[in-house]
Design a protein around this motif. Structure first.
Motif, short mmCIF file in Angstrom:
data_model
loop_
_atom_site.label_atom_id
_atom_site.label_comp_id
_atom_site.label_asym_id
_atom_site.label_seq_id
_atom_site.Cartn_x
_atom_site.Cartn_y
_atom_site.Cartn_z
N LEU A 67 -38.03 -0.58 28.78
CA LEU A 67 -38.58 -1.19 27.57
C LEU A 67 -40.02 -1.64 27.84
O LEU A 67 -40.28 -2.84 28.01
CB LEU A 67 -37.73 -2.40 27.15
CG LEU A 67 -36.23 -2.15 26.93
CD1 LEU A 67 -35.49 -3.47 26.78
CD2 LEU A 67 -36.02 -1.27 25.72
N PRO A 68 -40.97 -0.74 27.88
CA PRO A 68 -42.35 -1.11 28.21
C PRO A 68 -42.96 -2.06 27.17
O PRO A 68 -42.67 -1.96 25.99
CB PRO A 68 -43.11 0.21 28.22
CG PRO A 68 -42.10 1.29 28.18
CD PRO A 68 -40.84 0.70 27.64
N ALA A 69 -43.79 -2.96 27.65
CA ALA A 69 -44.49 -3.90 26.75
C ALA A 69 -45.78 -3.25 26.27
O ALA A 69 -46.87 -3.61 26.69
CB ALA A 69 -44.77 -5.20 27.49
N ASP A 70 -45.63 -2.28 25.38
CA ASP A 70 -46.80 -1.60 24.83
C ASP A 70 -46.73 -1.63 23.31
O ASP A 70 -45.94 -2.37 22.74
CB ASP A 70 -46.92 -0.17 25.40
CG ASP A 70 -45.70 0.68 25.12
OD1 ASP A 70 -44.94 0.38 24.17
OD2 ASP A 70 -45.48 1.66 25.85
N HIS A 82 -44.29 -7.33 22.25
CA HIS A 82 -43.20 -8.30 22.05
C HIS A 82 -41.97 -7.68 21.38
O HIS A 82 -40.86 -8.15 21.56
CB HIS A 82 -43.72 -9.49 21.23
CG HIS A 82 -42.70 -10.50 20.89
ND1 HIS A 82 -42.05 -11.24 21.84
CD2 HIS A 82 -42.21 -10.90 19.69
CE1 HIS A 82 -41.20 -12.07 21.25
NE2 HIS A 82 -41.29 -11.88 19.94
N GLY A 83 -42.15 -6.59 20.66
CA GLY A 83 -41.02 -5.92 20.02
C GLY A 83 -39.95 -5.52 21.02
O GLY A 83 -38.75 -5.57 20.73
N ARG A 84 -40.35 -5.17 22.23
CA ARG A 84 -39.37 -4.80 23.25
C ARG A 84 -38.48 -5.98 23.60
O ARG A 84 -37.30 -5.80 23.93
CB ARG A 84 -40.04 -4.24 24.50
CG ARG A 84 -40.92 -5.20 25.30
CD ARG A 84 -40.16 -5.82 26.46
NE ARG A 84 -40.97 -6.81 27.13
CZ ARG A 84 -41.29 -6.71 28.41
NH1 ARG A 84 -40.91 -5.71 29.13
NH2 ARG A 84 -42.00 -7.67 28.95
N ASP A 85 -39.00 -7.21 23.52
CA ASP A 85 -38.19 -8.39 23.83
C ASP A 85 -37.03 -8.53 22.85
O ASP A 85 -35.96 -9.03 23.20
CB ASP A 85 -39.05 -9.66 23.81
CG ASP A 85 -40.20 -9.60 24.80
OD1 ASP A 85 -40.09 -8.86 25.80
OD2 ASP A 85 -41.21 -10.29 24.56
N HIS A 86 -37.26 -8.08 21.61
CA HIS A 86 -36.21 -8.17 20.59
C HIS A 86 -35.15 -7.08 20.76
O HIS A 86 -34.08 -7.17 20.18
CB HIS A 86 -36.83 -8.11 19.19
CG HIS A 86 -37.50 -9.39 18.83
ND1 HIS A 86 -36.81 -10.42 18.23
CD2 HIS A 86 -38.76 -9.83 19.00
CE1 HIS A 86 -37.63 -11.44 18.04
NE2 HIS A 86 -38.83 -11.10 18.51
N VAL A 87 -35.45 -6.06 21.54
CA VAL A 87 -34.49 -5.00 21.83
C VAL A 87 -33.65 -5.35 23.06
O VAL A 87 -32.52 -4.88 23.22
CB VAL A 87 -35.24 -3.65 22.03
CG1 VAL A 87 -34.30 -2.54 22.43
CG2 VAL A 87 -35.99 -3.29 20.75
N ILE A 113 -25.09 -16.31 37.90
CA ILE A 113 -25.30 -16.22 36.45
C ILE A 113 -26.80 -16.40 36.21
O ILE A 113 -27.36 -17.43 36.59
CB ILE A 113 -24.54 -17.33 35.70
CG1 ILE A 113 -23.07 -17.33 36.05
CG2 ILE A 113 -24.76 -17.21 34.19
CD1 ILE A 113 -22.34 -18.58 35.60
N CYS A 114 -27.43 -15.42 35.58
CA CYS A 114 -28.89 -15.47 35.43
C CYS A 114 -29.32 -15.30 33.99
O CYS A 114 -28.83 -14.42 33.28
CB CYS A 114 -29.54 -14.38 36.27
SG CYS A 114 -29.29 -14.61 38.04
N LEU A 115 -30.27 -16.12 33.60
CA LEU A 115 -30.96 -15.98 32.32
C LEU A 115 -32.07 -14.95 32.52
O LEU A 115 -32.86 -15.06 33.46
CB LEU A 115 -31.55 -17.33 31.91
CG LEU A 115 -32.47 -17.35 30.70
CD1 LEU A 115 -31.72 -16.95 29.44
CD2 LEU A 115 -33.09 -18.73 30.54
N VAL A 116 -32.09 -13.95 31.67
CA VAL A 116 -33.12 -12.90 31.72
C VAL A 116 -34.02 -13.11 30.51
O VAL A 116 -33.59 -12.99 29.38
CB VAL A 116 -32.48 -11.50 31.69
CG1 VAL A 116 -33.56 -10.42 31.77
CG2 VAL A 116 -31.48 -11.34 32.83
N ASP A 117 -35.27 -13.47 30.78
CA ASP A 117 -36.20 -13.80 29.70
C ASP A 117 -37.52 -13.06 29.90
O ASP A 117 -38.35 -13.46 30.70
CB ASP A 117 -36.45 -15.31 29.68
CG ASP A 117 -37.33 -15.74 28.52
OD1 ASP A 117 -37.69 -14.89 27.69
OD2 ASP A 117 -37.65 -16.93 28.46
N PRO A 118 -37.71 -11.94 29.17
CA PRO A 118 -38.96 -11.19 29.30
C PRO A 118 -40.07 -11.74 28.40
O PRO A 118 -41.20 -11.29 28.48
CB PRO A 118 -38.56 -9.79 28.83
CG PRO A 118 -37.54 -10.06 27.78
CD PRO A 118 -36.77 -11.27 28.27
#
Length: 134
Positions: A67-70, A82-87, A113-118
């Motif tokens: 999910l590249p940030a482009d 930022h759209g990739r963050d919503h995917v 247990i890990c929170l993944v926050d891009p």
């Protein structure tokens, strides 16, 4: 069911944040049952992975490859890409349910247990822990 919301500071860049200690504190004195962990955000998820050996950075790299940030994303508010963050939640679910035995998480030896926050646009996240006694 007992439940609690904790606030986690994730900062301004993509991160994998270990929540295991917070979950263990929440479970102190609990018996057998299930722990449900939920992140009520559209741009974050939860992963059960090994941390400290580079797997957390590997996960962020893999997500960035997938999910590249482009500028390909139709969802365009916020930071570029930022759209990739919503995917992300379609690939890294915003919830996990884990067994609890004698008040202790029944995780494997190297699991956390890990929170993944891009999403660097949100510096803090809410995480809900809920315990259902069994």
């Amino acid at each position: 069911m007992r439940t609690e919301v904790v606030t986690i500071r994730t900062g301004s860049r993509p991160t994998v944040r270990d929540l295991t200690a917070e979950a263990e504190r929440f479970l102190a004195g609990a018996g057998d049952g299930l722990l449900h962990v939920f992140v009520p955000h559209a741009t974050a998820g939860l992963a059960i992975i090994e941390t400290g050996s580079g797997s957390d950075d590997d996960l962020l790299s893999a997500l960035n490859d997938l999910l590249p940030a482009d500028d390909r994303w139709r969802h365009r508010h916020g930071s570029p890409g930022h759209g990739r963050d919503h995917v992300l939640p379609a690939f890294v679910a915003p919830y996990a349910t884990l067994p609890v035995l004698g008040g202790r998480l029944a995780l494997g030896t190297w699991q956390s247990i890990c929170l993944v926050d891009p999403n660097g646009d949100n510096a803090t996240r809410q995480v809900r822990f809920s315990f259902l006694a069994g």
